[in-house]
Scaffold this active site. Structure first.
Site: not given
Length: 561
Positions: A98, A199, A256, A329-330
Site C-alpha cells: 500500500d 491510496d 484508489e 478494509h473500508d
C-alpha cells in the site's frame, strides 16, 4: 488487447492488524502472515495486497505513516518483512504494498520540520495557508469530520488535511517532495516487492487557488471534492511517477480513486499513457447512500448496480482495465452488503456474488475472510468500535441528525469495522486469531464460520472460490472476453455474456431469494452447452432457453456453436 500477468491474476487483500497474530499481543503481524502463506497458496491467488505495515502512530490504522522505510512495531521488524516477502515468492505469490502519499502522519519527521518555522527547508513539503478574520482558508469539510484546515500556533498558519488532522496532506507541487516519494518507492521495489496499491492517489493534485466548496443545504462544510479530486496536474504527476519509479520494474499498480468516472478511468489506465494499470472506482459501493451518506443507508436496486458495472465494463473495453471488488478494509462484508447473510442463504449467496464478480472483465480482488463467508458484525456498544470514521460519525450525527437507533443501523450495515474484525481461523477462543486479547472483538459467529470448518467441507465457499480462480487460469475468455449485458431491466437477475472469438460464456446470477424465470434471448445461438460452475446442482440435460432459478442461484455455461 495486450496480455499481461496482472490482468490474469487474482488479488487477495490482507489487513495485517486483523489477519493472524503470531505473538499473542492481540494484533496481527508479519510473522502471522508468513504462517498462513500455505493457506493462501491453496486458495490459488496470485498477488497479496498488503494494507500499510509502515511505522505509524495508528490514528487511522496505519494510513498515517510516520516513517515510510520502517515497519510498525505492532507488525514486527524489517527482518520479518523480508522473510515474509521471500516466503511469499517461494509460494509463487507476489506482494503489492500500500502506497499512502497523499498525506503522511503529523509525526513524520518531514512534518515536524515543516511546522517548526516558515523558512524551514521542509516547509513546502506540506500545504500551509493563512486564514482570514480567524477563519480557515476555505470551507471544505474533511473526510473524517470537521474542517480540512488545522490551525498551528507555532507559525500562525493552517495546514491542509483531507482526512484526520493527524494526516497532513503532502504538497505535490513541490518537485523535491515528489523525488523523495519516488526514491522511497524505488527502495521497496529494489527489495523485491511487485507493485503498489495507491491510496486516494487522485487527490494528490489540488486546485492551488483553493476556491470555496459548494455547500449543501444544512451542511456544516463545503464540498472541496471538485477542487482536489482528479486535479489539474494529476496525469503529469502519475506519468512522472511511472517514469521515475515504476518503469524499470515489472509492477502491478492500482489507484484508489474516489470520484473517478469512466472517461477519467480511461486516461488513468490507458495502455499507452504510462500511468496506472487499473483503478478502484467507488460508484457501486455508494449505492443506497442516504442524506447523511452511508450512515443512513437506503434500499438499492439491482438495475442501478448493473448499470454501474456495465458502464465500466463497456467503457474500459479495449481502452483500460477494471478492478473488480465487493469489499475491502473500508467497506462492509460482501455477503452482508450484496448477498444475504442469514443462516439459510449466507453460503449460497456468497457463492453467487463471487460468480458474478469473477466472471466480469478485470482483475478480481478477494478481501480476507470473504473466501470463508465472513459477515458484518453487530457490536452492542459504540465502545466496541475502533474505526475513526465510525466514531466521528457517531459523535457528529447523534442525536441532532440521526437517532441512536438510526446511526446503529448505519454502523451495522456500513461501518469499516465490519471488515476489520479478526479472521476466523477456527472455533477456539478468539477464533484462533490470537492467544491474547484481540485489538477489536471477534465476530460472535466464529464458531460456525471459520477457515477450519470450510476447509473440511468440500462444498464450502472456500473451494468454490478456488474453482473460480482455477477457471480463470484455464479460460482466456474469462480474462479477455468482451462483456455484454442481458435483461438489463430485470430487478432480480444479473445475466451477461463473455465472448472471445468462438468462445462464449453465459453468466446468470439471481440476486434475490425469489425464484424468477430466466429466458435466453433469441439472438444467442448455440448448438451445445456445458455447465462451467454453479452454486446448486444443475441437470446438464435441462434446456437453457427457459428455466426457473433457485434463490441466489448462479450458473455459468459455456456455449458452443
Amino acid at each position: 488487447m495486450e496480455k499481461t500477468w496482472w490482468k490474469e491474476s487474482v488479488i487477495y487483500q490482507i489487513y495485517p492488524r486483523s489477519f493472524n497474530d503470531s505473538n499473542g499481543d492481540g494484533i496481527g503481524d508479519l510473522k502471522g502472515i508468513t504462517e498462513k502463506l500455505p493457506y493462501l497458496s491453496k486458495l490459488g491467488i496470485d498477488v497479496i495486497w498488503l494494507s500499510p505495515v509502515y511505522k505509524s502512530p495508528n490514528d487511522d490504522n496505519g494510513y498515517d505513516i510516520s516513517d515510510y522505510r520502517n515497519i510498525m512495531d505492532d507488525f514486527g521488524t524489517m527482518e520479518d518483512f523480508d522473510e515474509m516477502l521471500e516466503e511469499a515468492h517461494k509460494h509463487g505469490l507476489k506482494i503489492m504494498m500500500d502506497l499512502v502519499v497523499n498525506h503522511s502522519s503529523d509525526e513524520h519527521e518531514w512534518f515536524q520540520q515543516s511546522k517548526s518555522s516558515k523558512d524551514n527547508p521542509y516547509r513546502d513539503y506540506y500545504i500551509w495557508k493563512k486564514g482570514e478574520n480567524g477563519q480557515p482558508p476555505t470551507n471544505w469539510g474533511a473526510a473524517f469530520g470537521g474542517s480540512v484546515w488545522e490551525y498551528d500556533e507555532t507559525t500562525g498558519e493552517y495546514f491542509l488535511h483531507l482526512f484526520s488532522k493527524k494526516q497532513p496532506d503532502l504538497n505535490w507541487e513541490n518537485p523535491v517532495l515528489r523525488q523523495e516519494v519516488y526514491e522511497m518507492m524505488r527502495y521497496w521495489l529494489d527489495k523485491g516487492i511487485d507493485g503498489f496499491r495507491m491510496d486516494v492517489v487522485n487527490f494528490i493534485s489540488k486546485d492551488t487557488s483553493y476556491p470555496e466548496g459548494e455547500k449543501a443545504e444544512g451542511a456544516l462544510y463545503g464540498n472541496g471534492g471538485p477542487h482536489f479530486m482528479n486535479g489539474p496536474r494529476i496525469h503529469e504527476f502519475l506519468q512522472e511517477m511511472n517514469r521515475e519509479a515504476l518503469s524499470n520494474y515489472d509492477t502491478i499498480t492500482v489507484g484508489e480513486m474516489p470520484g473517478v468516472n469512466v472517461e477519467q478511468g480511461k486516461l488513468y489506465t490507458g495502455e499507452t499513457r504510462n500511468e496506472l494499470n487499473m483503478v478502484f472506482h467507488f460508484e457501486h459501493v455508494g449505492l443506497g447512500d442516504g442524506k447523511h451518506g452511508k450512515w443512513d443507508p437506503q434500499e438499492w436496486k439491482l438495475t442501478d448496480l448493473k448499470e454501474i458495472f456495465t458502464k465500466w465494463q463497456k467503457g474500459l473495453e479495449n481502452e483500460g482495465w477494471n478492478s473488480l471488488y465487493w469489499s475491502n478494509h473500508d467497506q462492509p462484508r460482501g455477503i452482508s452488503r450484496w448477498g444475504n447473510d442469514s443462516d439459510e442463504y449466507r453460503v449460497i449467496s456468497g457463492k453467487m456474488i463471487a460468480t458474478c464478480l469473477h466472471m466480469m472483465q478485470g482483475t478480481p480482488y478477494i478481501y480476507q475472510g470473504e473466501e470463508i463467508g465472513m459477515t458484518n458484525v453487530k457490536f452492542e456498544s459504540i465502545e466496541d468500535y475502533r474505526d475513526i470514521e465510525t466514531l466521528n460519525a457517531y459523535r457528529d450525527l447523534t442525536p441532532n441528525f440521526l437517532s441512536y437507533d438510526e446511526i446503529f443501523k448505519g454502523i451495522y450495515e456500513r461501518s469499516r469495522d465490519n471488515a476489520r474484525t479478526p479472521i476466523q481461523w477456527d472455533a477456539s477462543e478468539n477464533a484462533g486469531f490470537t492467544d491474547g486479547t484481540p485489538w477489536i472483538n471477534v465476530n460472535s459467529n466464529y464458531k460456525e464460520i471459520n477457515a477450519e470448518a470450510v476447509l473440511a467441507d468440500k462444498d464450502s465457499i472456500f473451494y468454490y472460490y478456488q474453482k473460480l480462480i482455477q477457471l480463470r487460469k484455464k479460460n482466456e475468455v474469462i480474462v479477455y472476453g468482451t462483456y455484454d449485458i442481458l435483461h438489463e431491466d430485470d430487478e432480480q437477475i444479473y445475466a451477461f455474456t463473455r465472448t472471445l472469438g468462438e468462445d462464449k460464456l453465459l453468466v446468470i446470477c439471481n440476486f434475490s431469494e425469489d425464484t424468477p424465470e430466466f429466458v435466453l434471448p433469441k439472438n444467442i445461438e448455440f448448438s451445445a452447452n456445458e455447465v462451467l460452475i454453479s452454486n446448486y446442482h444443475v441437470d446438464e440435460a435441462q434446456a437453457i432457453d427457459r428455466f426457473t432459478l433457485k434463490p441466489y442461484e448462479a450458473r455459468v455455461y459455456r456455449l458452443t456453436k
